[in-house]
Design a protein around this motif. Structure first.
Motif, short mmCIF file in Angstrom:
data_model
loop_
_atom_site.label_atom_id
_atom_site.label_comp_id
_atom_site.label_asym_id
_atom_site.label_seq_id
_atom_site.Cartn_x
_atom_site.Cartn_y
_atom_site.Cartn_z
N TRP A 31 0.85 -1.19 0.00
CA TRP A 31 0.00 0.00 0.00
C TRP A 31 0.89 1.24 0.00
CZ3 TRP A 31 -5.08 0.37 -0.86
CH2 TRP A 31 -5.89 -0.75 -0.64
N TYR A 32 0.62 2.13 -0.96
CA TYR A 32 1.34 3.40 -1.07
C TYR A 32 0.34 4.55 -1.00
CZ TYR A 32 5.67 1.17 -2.77
OH TYR A 32 6.82 0.43 -2.89
N ARG A 33 0.84 5.69 -0.57
CA ARG A 33 0.06 6.92 -0.60
C ARG A 33 0.83 7.95 -1.43
NH1 ARG A 33 -1.42 10.02 4.96
NH2 ARG A 33 0.87 10.20 5.07
N GLN A 34 0.11 8.65 -2.30
CA GLN A 34 0.76 9.64 -3.15
C GLN A 34 0.13 11.01 -2.94
OE1 GLN A 34 0.34 9.29 -7.50
NE2 GLN A 34 2.47 9.87 -7.73
N THR A 35 0.95 11.98 -2.60
CA THR A 35 0.52 13.38 -2.47
C THR A 35 1.53 14.27 -3.18
OG1 THR A 35 1.74 13.71 -0.41
CG2 THR A 35 -0.54 12.97 -0.22
N MET A 36 1.09 15.48 -3.49
CA MET A 36 1.99 16.43 -4.14
C MET A 36 3.17 16.75 -3.23
SD MET A 36 1.07 17.21 -7.21
CE MET A 36 1.83 18.80 -7.47
N MET A 37 2.88 16.88 -1.96
CA MET A 37 3.92 17.34 -1.02
C MET A 37 4.92 16.24 -0.70
SD MET A 37 3.50 20.48 -0.35
CE MET A 37 4.50 20.67 1.12
N ARG A 38 4.47 15.01 -0.57
CA ARG A 38 5.33 13.95 -0.05
C ARG A 38 5.65 12.87 -1.08
NH1 ARG A 38 5.14 14.28 5.72
NH2 ARG A 38 5.83 12.11 5.87
N GLY A 39 5.06 12.98 -2.27
CA GLY A 39 5.34 11.98 -3.29
C GLY A 39 4.73 10.64 -2.93
N LEU A 40 5.39 9.56 -3.34
CA LEU A 40 4.92 8.20 -3.08
C LEU A 40 5.53 7.70 -1.77
CD1 LEU A 40 5.11 6.29 -6.45
CD2 LEU A 40 3.21 6.21 -4.87
N SER A 79 -6.30 13.21 2.71
CA SER A 79 -6.65 13.30 1.29
C SER A 79 -5.42 13.03 0.43
CB SER A 79 -7.22 14.68 0.96
OG SER A 79 -8.41 14.92 1.70
N ALA A 80 -5.54 12.07 -0.47
CA ALA A 80 -4.41 11.63 -1.28
C ALA A 80 -4.91 10.58 -2.26
CB ALA A 80 -3.32 11.01 -0.40
N VAL A 81 -4.01 10.10 -3.10
CA VAL A 81 -4.30 8.93 -3.92
C VAL A 81 -3.60 7.75 -3.27
CG1 VAL A 81 -4.18 7.86 -6.18
CG2 VAL A 81 -4.47 10.33 -6.00
N TYR A 82 -4.35 6.70 -3.02
CA TYR A 82 -3.81 5.52 -2.38
C TYR A 82 -3.69 4.42 -3.44
CZ TYR A 82 -4.55 7.85 2.03
OH TYR A 82 -4.49 8.76 3.07
N PHE A 83 -2.48 3.87 -3.54
CA PHE A 83 -2.21 2.83 -4.52
C PHE A 83 -1.95 1.51 -3.81
CE2 PHE A 83 -2.14 4.95 -8.50
CZ PHE A 83 -1.69 6.24 -8.27
#
Lengths: 112, 113
Positions: A34-43, A87-91
């Motif tokens: 499980w990964y989380r992707q945000t503009m501030m912190r990347g993957l 809030s983020a995209v979770y992969f």
């Protein structure tokens, strides 16, 4: 091969609500990530499983986050209670060690 | 633990020009190295990987990367950029069990007509 399947694709919820993200890995794969992707912190790697067993959850940001893998074909990532900063995209990604990771299309989570 | 550093969060090239995306890694064990590409609203797709053997690795869409141990680098190149190459590119490193893959911050490639 349907690839890694994540649901839902989009989730909008209010602060304080419980959120559950789902992942079906590729059949036969023995590792799940499980990964989380945000503009501030990347993957960011949150947690990974080998043969359904959590190996490293040091990336899970807080106790509000939990992940399970009850069997080889299903995993969940739960956030309870959710906060706007989640809030983020979770992969979700899976692999058959030592082959590369195969990613799902992600779940875009918005917490208002 | 492994880590990668991608130099340049944004790279812009003209169509037909050379693409060079830089990646340096840190690893206490012999690494496995990867480049992934991400198109909008999609997951990451594998471009190429280095595990062992030949240090020049060829991937899909005309991309290639060279593993240079002495420089701890794994830069991604393509001789001639296409408009369709516009995307975000991620370098990644893992141990040989592929158990702990770490990604760089990503480089957004823009291709100008």
């Amino acid at each position: 091969d349907a690839g890694v399947i994540q649901s839902p694709r989009h989730e909008v919820t209010e602060m304080g609500q419980e959120v559950t993200l789902r992942c079906k890995p590729i059949s036969g794969h023995n590792s799940l990530f499980w990964y989380r992707q945000t503009m501030m912190r990347g993957l960011e790697l949150l947690i990974y499983f080998n043969n359904n067993v959590p190996i490293d959850d040091s990336g899970m940001p807080e106790d509000r986050f939990s992940a399970k893998m009850p069997n080889a074909s299903f995993s969940t990532l739960k956030i309870q209670p959710s906060e706007p900063r989640d809030s983020a995209v979770y992969f979700c990604a899976s692999s058959l060690n030592p082959s590369p990771l195969h990613f799902g299309n992600g779940t875009r989570l918005t917490v208002t | 633990a492994q880590s990668v550093t991608q130099l340049g969060s944004h790279v812009s090239v003209s169509e037909g020009a050379l693409v060079l995306l830089r990646c340096n890694y840190s690893s206490s064990v012999p690494p496995y190295l990867f480049w992934y590409v991400q198109y909008p609203n999609q997951g990451l797709q594998l471009l190429l990987k280095y595990t062992t053997g030949a240090t020049l690795v060829k991937g899909i869409n005309g991309f290639e990367a060279e593993f240079k141990k002495s420089e701890t680098s794994f830069h991604l190149t393509k001789p001639s950029a296409h408009m369709s190459d516009a995307a975000e590119y991620f370098c990644a490193v893992s141990d040989r069990n592929n158990n702990d893959m770490r990604f760089g911050a990503g480089t957004r490639l823009t291709v100008k007509p």
